[in-house]
Design a protein around this motif. Structure first.
Motif, mmCIF file in Angstrom:
data_model
loop_
_atom_site.group_PDB
_atom_site.id
_atom_site.type_symbol
_atom_site.label_atom_id
_atom_site.label_comp_id
_atom_site.label_asym_id
_atom_site.label_seq_id
_atom_site.Cartn_x
_atom_site.Cartn_y
_atom_site.Cartn_z
ATOM 1 N N VAL A 68 -7.776 9.656 -5.547
ATOM 2 C CA VAL A 68 -6.874 9.861 -4.456
ATOM 3 C C VAL A 68 -5.971 10.965 -4.950
ATOM 4 O O VAL A 68 -5.813 11.881 -4.172
ATOM 5 N N TYR A 69 -5.189 10.595 -5.966
ATOM 6 C CA TYR A 69 -4.395 11.808 -6.636
ATOM 7 C C TYR A 69 -4.933 13.069 -7.145
ATOM 8 O O TYR A 69 -4.326 13.999 -6.948
ATOM 9 N N LYS A 70 -6.184 13.172 -7.497
ATOM 10 C CA LYS A 70 -7.073 14.438 -8.123
ATOM 11 C C LYS A 70 -7.179 15.181 -6.751
ATOM 12 O O LYS A 70 -7.060 16.560 -6.872
ATOM 13 N N LEU B 258 0.746 -1.152 -0.025
ATOM 14 C CA LEU B 258 -0.244 0.200 0.165
ATOM 15 C C LEU B 258 0.887 1.248 0.129
ATOM 16 O O LEU B 258 1.172 1.777 1.037
ATOM 17 N N ASP B 259 1.123 1.594 -1.202
ATOM 18 C CA ASP B 259 1.927 2.806 -1.160
ATOM 19 C C ASP B 259 1.274 3.600 -2.572
ATOM 20 O O ASP B 259 1.513 3.209 -3.608
ATOM 21 N N ASN B 260 1.143 4.994 -2.401
ATOM 22 C CA ASN B 260 0.685 5.493 -3.512
ATOM 23 C C ASN B 260 1.580 6.277 -4.391
ATOM 24 O O ASN B 260 1.279 6.979 -5.288
ATOM 25 N N SER C 64 2.412 9.832 3.136
ATOM 26 C CA SER C 64 1.906 10.858 2.596
ATOM 27 C C SER C 64 3.018 11.430 1.602
ATOM 28 O O SER C 64 3.138 12.423 0.758
ATOM 29 N N ALA C 65 4.288 10.914 1.796
ATOM 30 C CA ALA C 65 5.502 11.376 0.889
ATOM 31 C C ALA C 65 5.139 11.289 -0.584
ATOM 32 O O ALA C 65 5.659 12.141 -1.471
ATOM 33 N N TRP C 66 4.289 10.690 -1.177
ATOM 34 C CA TRP C 66 4.016 10.551 -2.364
ATOM 35 C C TRP C 66 3.300 11.571 -2.966
ATOM 36 O O TRP C 66 3.496 11.988 -4.073
ATOM 37 N N SER C 67 2.544 12.461 -2.069
ATOM 38 C CA SER C 67 1.717 13.688 -2.428
ATOM 39 C C SER C 67 3.036 14.778 -2.985
ATOM 40 O O SER C 67 2.596 15.682 -3.436
ATOM 41 N N ALA C 68 4.154 14.562 -1.975
ATOM 42 C CA ALA C 68 4.952 15.764 -2.270
ATOM 43 C C ALA C 68 5.676 15.545 -3.502
ATOM 44 O O ALA C 68 6.147 16.325 -4.231
#
Length: 273
Positions: free
Chosen positions: A258-260, A127-129, A187-191
């Motif tokens: 989720v990305y949007k 589970l990693d976005n 949440s690092a994926w969002s960065a």
């Protein structure tokens, strides 16, 4: 893959009967289900694997990979999924699955393993976005499900949309410069999506006094917190704006959303005075 008819072990027989009774009386709808077996059959679907996912996060990966019959165990309303206590009807759903998707940090994973017996294939999901990791996981699941083409199509559409989101966020950088951020590890994926400069990470444990001091010295513009695993305000009085990032999809199991949503949240935070 055709559905596999599995035997219900004696320990699960009562649970399975209870689940059927709840369904018949219309009282068994607490768990989120993207498409039930009956709905899928009525729509001419359900010919692929029967997948049970512990949460909507695993369920979204399964859907992206091409699974059509996906049942999610933990209701969307549960803020912290690992705290969920499985019901007998949940275990009954696991018992008739072809694949059971779970994450190792979920404490109820062992119960699902026992309920699955020897017929369902247990799949530990990463589970990693992070975009690259998410695509790799969708590809892996597609091969398991026999839906490689659908998984490849999803990845193509994902790449297109992800590129658009990145471009939009870059245009929103304050003064044209990448913002500096501190991010909760999940949440690092969002960065990365925002093209931000990560100057520090924290979690999933509570921030210690030393971490607080060290992170504050980095003078980040934003703190990217994990909504489903928050430890409260991370850098109080630092001037950094804390942003809540959501990892879990809604009950529609649309991973791309989720990305949007994250992009919208990040753009607003970067534009805030």
């Amino acid at each position: 893959m055709a559905r596999t008819r599995v035997r219900i072990t004696p320990l699960l027989a009562l649970s399975f009967s209870a689940a059927l009774l709840l369904t018949a009386t219309g009282c068994g709808g607490e768990s989120d289900t993207s498409s039930s077996s009956s709905d899928a059959d009525a729509a001419g679907k359900g010919t692929g694997p029967v997948v049970v996912a512990t949460t909507s996060w695993e369920g979204a990966f399964a859907k992206a990979a091409g699974a059509e019959d996906v049942t999610v165990i933990v209701p969307e309303s549960v803020q912290h999924a690992p705290d969920y206590d499985p019901k007998p009807s949940d275990l009954a759903a696991v018992a008739v699955a072809d694949f059971v998707l779970y994450a190792p940090f979920e404490p109820y994973a062992e119960k699902f393993k026992e309920a699955a017996g020897g017929d369902a294939e247990l799949v530990e999901v990463n589970l990693d976005n992070d975009a690259d990791k998410a695509k790799a996981e969708v590809t892996r699941l597609g091969k398991m499900f026999g839906t490689e083409d659908t998984a490849a199509e999803w990845i193509t559409s994902f790449d297109t949309e992800y590129g658009k989101l990145q471009k939009g966020l870059k245009s929103a950088w304050p003064d044209g410069k990448a913002p500096t951020v501190v991010a909760q590890v999940f949440s690092a994926w969002s960065a990365k999506l925002a093209g931000a400069e990560v100057v520090g990470t924290y979690g999933p444990e509570a921030v210690t006094a030393k971490q607080l001091s060290d992170l504050s010295k980095k003078k980040p513009r934003l703190v990217l917190d994990n909504v489903h695993m928050t430890t409260g305000t991370v850098l109080p009085d630092s001037g950094a704006r804390q942003v809540g990032i959501v990892n879990y999809p809604d009950k529609d199991l649309d991973l791309l959303t989720v990305y949007k949503n994250a992009a919208t949240t990040l753009e607003k935070a970067m534009n805030a005075s």
